[in-house]
Design a protein around this motif. Sequence first.
Motif, PDB file in Angstrom:
ATOM      1  N   ARG A  87       0.575  -1.581  -0.339  1.00 33.79           N
ATOM      2  CA  ARG A  87      -0.054   0.170   0.303  1.00 33.79           C
ATOM      3  C   ARG A  87       1.205   1.386   0.284  1.00 33.79           C
ATOM      4  O   ARG A  87       0.026   2.301  -1.288  1.00 33.79           O
ATOM      5  N   ARG A 113       2.720   0.952  -3.305  1.00 29.83           N
ATOM      6  CA  ARG A 113       1.361   2.208  -4.987  1.00 29.83           C
ATOM      7  C   ARG A 113       1.527   3.682  -3.925  1.00 29.83           C
ATOM      8  O   ARG A 113       1.884   4.637  -5.283  1.00 29.83           O
ATOM      9  N   THR A 114       0.702   3.802  -2.994  1.00 31.84           N
ATOM     10  CA  THR A 114       1.125   5.194  -3.068  1.00 31.84           C
ATOM     11  C   THR A 114       1.864   5.928  -3.102  1.00 31.84           C
ATOM     12  O   THR A 114       1.920   7.477  -4.370  1.00 31.84           O
ATOM     13  N   TYR A 115       3.357   5.735  -3.096  1.00 33.70           N
ATOM     14  CA  TYR A 115       4.585   6.442  -3.533  1.00 33.70           C
ATOM     15  C   TYR A 115       4.330   6.745  -4.767  1.00 33.70           C
ATOM     16  O   TYR A 115       5.022   6.755  -5.719  1.00 33.70           O
ATOM     17  N   ILE A 116       4.187   5.325  -5.556  1.00 31.30           N
ATOM     18  CA  ILE A 116       4.661   5.123  -7.227  1.00 31.30           C
ATOM     19  C   ILE A 116       3.542   6.093  -8.082  1.00 31.30           C
ATOM     20  O   ILE A 116       4.039   6.930  -8.628  1.00 31.30           O
ATOM     21  N   ASP A 117       2.469   5.873  -7.636  1.00 32.32           N
ATOM     22  CA  ASP A 117       1.230   6.976  -7.495  1.00 32.32           C
ATOM     23  C   ASP A 117       1.555   8.533  -7.694  1.00 32.32           C
ATOM     24  O   ASP A 117       1.261   9.441  -8.747  1.00 32.32           O
ATOM     25  N   ALA A 118       2.280   8.762  -6.300  1.00 29.77           N
ATOM     26  CA  ALA A 118       2.885  10.257  -6.405  1.00 29.77           C
ATOM     27  C   ALA A 118       3.554  11.077  -6.958  1.00 29.77           C
ATOM     28  O   ALA A 118       4.428  11.784  -7.226  1.00 29.77           O
ATOM     29  N   HIS A 134       6.119   9.151  -9.738  1.00 26.33           N
ATOM     30  CA  HIS A 134       6.704   7.910 -10.884  1.00 26.33           C
ATOM     31  C   HIS A 134       5.321   7.508 -11.285  1.00 26.33           C
ATOM     32  O   HIS A 134       5.774   6.449 -11.536  1.00 26.33           O
ATOM     33  N   ASN A 135       4.073   8.365 -11.646  1.00 22.99           N
ATOM     34  CA  ASN A 135       3.113   7.387 -12.450  1.00 22.99           C
ATOM     35  C   ASN A 135       3.243   7.099 -13.569  1.00 22.99           C
ATOM     36  O   ASN A 135       2.631   6.285 -14.245  1.00 22.99           O
ATOM     37  N   ASP A 136       4.033   8.051 -14.339  1.00 20.07           N
ATOM     38  CA  ASP A 136       4.443   7.887 -15.169  1.00 20.07           C
ATOM     39  C   ASP A 136       5.848   6.563 -15.687  1.00 20.07           C
ATOM     40  O   ASP A 136       6.377   6.881 -16.872  1.00 20.07           O
ATOM     41  N   ALA A 194       5.145   2.424 -12.775  1.00 22.31           N
ATOM     42  CA  ALA A 194       3.827   2.519 -12.608  1.00 22.31           C
ATOM     43  C   ALA A 194       2.376   1.493 -12.255  1.00 22.31           C
ATOM     44  O   ALA A 194       1.738   1.693 -12.003  1.00 22.31           O
ATOM     45  N   ASP A 195       2.866   0.388 -13.805  1.00 22.90           N
ATOM     46  CA  ASP A 195       1.905  -0.590 -13.183  1.00 22.90           C
ATOM     47  C   ASP A 195       2.022  -1.908 -12.437  1.00 22.90           C
ATOM     48  O   ASP A 195       1.833  -3.114 -12.670  1.00 22.90           O
TER      49      ASP A 195
END
Length: 252
Positions: A110, A113-118, A120-122, A126-127
């Motif tokens: 969790r 995912r919070t870190y990646i979405d904020a 490094h979401n590109d 990201a997936d």
Amino acid sequence: MTEQQKKFPEFYVTAPQPCPYLPGRLERKLFTHLTHDKPPELIDRLLTTGFRRSQNIAYVPYCEGCQACVSVRVLTGEFEPNRTMRRITAKNRRLVARRVAAHPTPEQYRLFRTYIDARHNDGGMADMSVLDYRMMVEDSVIDTFLTEYREKPEDVTGDLDMDRWPLRAVALCDRLSDGISMVYSFYDPALPAASLGTFMILEHIAFTKRMGMPYLYLGYWINGSDKMAYKSRFVPQERLGPEQWERVDEAE
């Protein structure tokens, strides 16, 4: 295939693709698979001479006409934090580091995912699914561990029920023959003032020094990349040149 051939690494080269760090350039990687039938000394040699590990692959940049990626390791026995670094450590005095086995948990994912979405979401991660995260943590043929950083509540005196404390950061690391290699780390992006990325490096420098090991490996410093500029602040350090490791005493 003979037994000797199995133990000798076979190297491959990736196809060119856009460099994620230097716009307008292409990157390629030279890589080999790390398997249990490879001698541990060989794997350690790769990871202490410029290769990086991603799951059970060891890779090194192999870009035509570009040598911007430089492997960096901090000299832990000589490192002294500067005033800014000491402030960061003091700011995070309620964070308690705990070394745990390389086993993923839903709580870690969790936060990941919070870190990646904020942040490094590109990017290429990201997936990543929960299964991908599990593979990142568990798929290793060498001595790998996690460091969890939990915030100790103000009204708590001991370390009981530490699993209930808020998880603020996690670092995935390898133990090498001469030091610790920080493979990947992530943290709570809602706490930018805490400088958790820097704090984790400082804490691992201190940990590596306590273990009596001379080096903390930080991966690649990339000349011209703002994303990697922070690594040059941890001095003295050594950077891998064409012939040998070369000492750097001044931060850039």
